[in-house]
Design a protein around this motif. Structure first.
Motif, PDB file in Angstrom:
ATOM      1  N   GLU A 192     -55.513  31.105  54.859  1.00 50.96           N
ATOM      2  CA  GLU A 192     -56.573  32.190  54.857  1.00 50.96           C
ATOM      3  C   GLU A 192     -57.656  32.088  53.829  1.00 50.96           C
ATOM      4  O   GLU A 192     -58.535  32.621  53.925  1.00 50.96           O
ATOM      5  N   ARG A 193     -57.339  31.235  52.898  1.00 52.31           N
ATOM      6  CA  ARG A 193     -58.363  30.887  51.749  1.00 52.31           C
ATOM      7  C   ARG A 193     -59.148  29.509  52.221  1.00 52.31           C
ATOM      8  O   ARG A 193     -59.818  29.176  51.194  1.00 52.31           O
ATOM      9  N   GLY A 194     -59.096  28.904  53.443  1.00 45.78           N
ATOM     10  CA  GLY A 194     -59.815  28.013  53.602  1.00 45.78           C
ATOM     11  C   GLY A 194     -59.617  26.640  52.961  1.00 45.78           C
ATOM     12  O   GLY A 194     -60.667  25.623  52.778  1.00 45.78           O
ATOM     13  N   ILE A 195     -58.245  26.188  52.657  1.00 50.48           N
ATOM     14  CA  ILE A 195     -57.711  25.339  51.861  1.00 50.48           C
ATOM     15  C   ILE A 195     -57.171  24.610  52.942  1.00 50.48           C
ATOM     16  O   ILE A 195     -56.128  24.875  53.345  1.00 50.48           O
ATOM     17  N   ASP A 196     -57.335  23.125  52.941  1.00 55.96           N
ATOM     18  CA  ASP A 196     -56.800  21.876  53.874  1.00 55.96           C
ATOM     19  C   ASP A 196     -55.353  21.705  53.296  1.00 55.96           C
ATOM     20  O   ASP A 196     -55.396  21.264  52.029  1.00 55.96           O
ATOM     21  N   TYR A 197     -54.252  21.769  53.932  1.00 60.15           N
ATOM     22  CA  TYR A 197     -52.961  21.243  53.556  1.00 60.15           C
ATOM     23  C   TYR A 197     -53.040  19.683  53.536  1.00 60.15           C
ATOM     24  O   TYR A 197     -53.366  19.305  54.701  1.00 60.15           O
ATOM     25  N   LYS A 198     -52.602  19.020  52.611  1.00 57.81           N
ATOM     26  CA  LYS A 198     -52.685  17.635  52.726  1.00 57.81           C
ATOM     27  C   LYS A 198     -51.392  16.984  51.436  1.00 57.81           C
ATOM     28  O   LYS A 198     -50.899  18.054  50.785  1.00 57.81           O
ATOM     29  N   ASN A 199     -51.275  15.815  51.610  1.00 53.49           N
ATOM     30  CA  ASN A 199     -50.034  15.203  50.947  1.00 53.49           C
ATOM     31  C   ASN A 199     -50.730  15.094  49.466  1.00 53.49           C
ATOM     32  O   ASN A 199     -51.983  14.476  49.340  1.00 53.49           O
ATOM     33  N   LEU A 200     -50.062  15.361  48.433  1.00 56.80           N
ATOM     34  CA  LEU A 200     -50.572  15.082  46.934  1.00 56.80           C
ATOM     35  C   LEU A 200     -49.455  14.034  46.483  1.00 56.80           C
ATOM     36  O   LEU A 200     -48.192  14.127  46.737  1.00 56.80           O
ATOM     37  N   SER A 201     -50.016  13.229  45.517  1.00 58.25           N
ATOM     38  CA  SER A 201     -48.833  12.519  44.936  1.00 58.25           C
ATOM     39  C   SER A 201     -48.070  13.190  44.042  1.00 58.25           C
ATOM     40  O   SER A 201     -48.447  14.371  43.531  1.00 58.25           O
ATOM     41  N   PRO A 202     -46.770  13.051  44.046  1.00 55.08           N
ATOM     42  CA  PRO A 202     -45.704  13.915  43.415  1.00 55.08           C
ATOM     43  C   PRO A 202     -46.069  13.802  41.818  1.00 55.08           C
ATOM     44  O   PRO A 202     -46.514  13.053  41.182  1.00 55.08           O
ATOM     45  N   ALA A 203     -45.552  14.987  41.193  1.00 52.57           N
ATOM     46  CA  ALA A 203     -45.538  14.994  39.831  1.00 52.57           C
ATOM     47  C   ALA A 203     -44.654  14.146  39.140  1.00 52.57           C
ATOM     48  O   ALA A 203     -43.624  13.669  39.764  1.00 52.57           O
ATOM     49  N   ARG A 204     -44.644  14.028  37.708  1.00 49.99           N
ATOM     50  CA  ARG A 204     -43.693  13.192  36.944  1.00 49.99           C
ATOM     51  C   ARG A 204     -42.535  13.876  36.931  1.00 49.99           C
ATOM     52  O   ARG A 204     -41.350  13.448  36.707  1.00 49.99           O
TER      53      ARG A 204
END
Length: 215
Positions: free
Chosen positions: A91-103
Motif C-alpha cells: 500500500e505504501r509502495g515499499i518493496d519487500y526485500k531481505n535485510l541483514s539481521p540485527a545483532r
C-alpha cells in the motif's frame, strides 16, 4: 479528544514494563521515524522469523503437548501479521526485500546455556523477551505514527503481550518439571541483562530490535 485520537493512544502494558529492564531509547524512536521503510520491512521479517521459531519448537518437542498447542497458535498469528505487514508495504509502495539481521537475536542466543535442558528453557525465556520488547516498541512508536499505522500497531499489542505470557508460562512449566542448578528467576535476570545491553548500547545498524544509533 476525538474518537480517532482515542483509538491511537498507546495502551498501557504494566506487566511488560515491569518485566523489561529498560525502555526503548528516544534516539531509536527518532531513527525509526526517519526510516519507516526499513522499520516495516524488518518488522515483516521479524514476524516471519517468529513463526519459523514456533514451528521449529514444534518439530523438536513432539512430546510436549502444551508447547505444541501454544506454538501452533502463535505461528498462525505471526504468519497473519507477516501477511498484514506485507500488505502495508504494498500500500505504501515499499518493496519487500531481505535485510541483514540485527545483532539482537544473536546477542541473546550467545547468552544461552549450552546443556540441552538449559538451552531449551533459555530459548523459551528469550521468546518471551523478544515478544515483550516488540510489544514495548509498538507502544513507544504509536504516538508518533500516522493514524493508519498507529492503529495497526495498537492492534498488535494485545497479541504480542499474550505471546510473551505464553512463552513465560511454558518456561515455568518445563523448568518446574526438570529444575536446573540455576533458578528460572536467575536465568530471566541474566538474559534480561543481556537484552538491556543490546537495547541501550549504540548500534551501527538500524533494525526493529536495534539499539540507539551509533554516532
Amino acid at each position: 479528544m476525538t474518537i480517532q485520537e482515542a483509538a491511537i493512544q498507546p495502551p498501557e502494558i504494566p506487566e511488560i514494563d515491569a518485566f523489561l529492564l529498560c525502555s526503548t531509547p528516544q534516539a531509536w524512536v527518532d531513527k525509526a521515524l526517519d526510516n519507516l521503510d526499513i522499520l516495516l520491512i524488518d518488522h515483516a521479517q521479524c514476524e516471519k522469523k517468529a513463526a519459523a521459531t514456533a514451528m521449529s519448537l514444534m518439530h523438536k518437542h513432539l512430546d510436549r503437548p502444551e508447547l505444541l498447542k501454544k506454538m501452533s497458535q502463535l505461528a498462525r498469528e505471526e504468519l497473519l501479521h507477516f501477511e498484514q505487514v506485507v500488505n502495508i508495504l504494498q500500500e505504501r509502495g515499499i518493496d519487500y526485500k531481505n535485510l541483514s539481521p540485527a545483532r539482537y537475536a544473536e546477542g541473546l542466543r550467545q547468552a544461552m546455556r549450552t546443556d540441552e535442558q538449559g538451552r531449551f528453557i533459555d530459548l523459551l525465556i528469550i521468546g518471551a523477551i523478544i515478544e515483550a520488547r516488540s510489544c514495548e516498541r509498538f507502544v513507544a512508536l504509536i504516538p508518533y505514527l500516522d493514524p493508519a499505522l498507529a492503529k495497526y500497531y495498537r492492534s498488535l499489542v494485545k497479541s504480542e503481550a499474550r505471546h510473551f505470557e505464553d512463552y513465560l508460562a511454558l518456561a515455568e512449566l518445563y523448568d518446574g518439571q526438570k529444575p536446573s542448578r540455576q533458578t528460572l528467576e536467575e536465568r530471566k535476570k541474566a538474559l534480561l541483562q543481556a537484552e538491556q545491553k543490546l537495547i541501550e548500547d549504540p548500534d551501527p545498524q538500524f533494525r526493529f530490535h536495534s539499539g540507539p544509533p551509533a554516532i
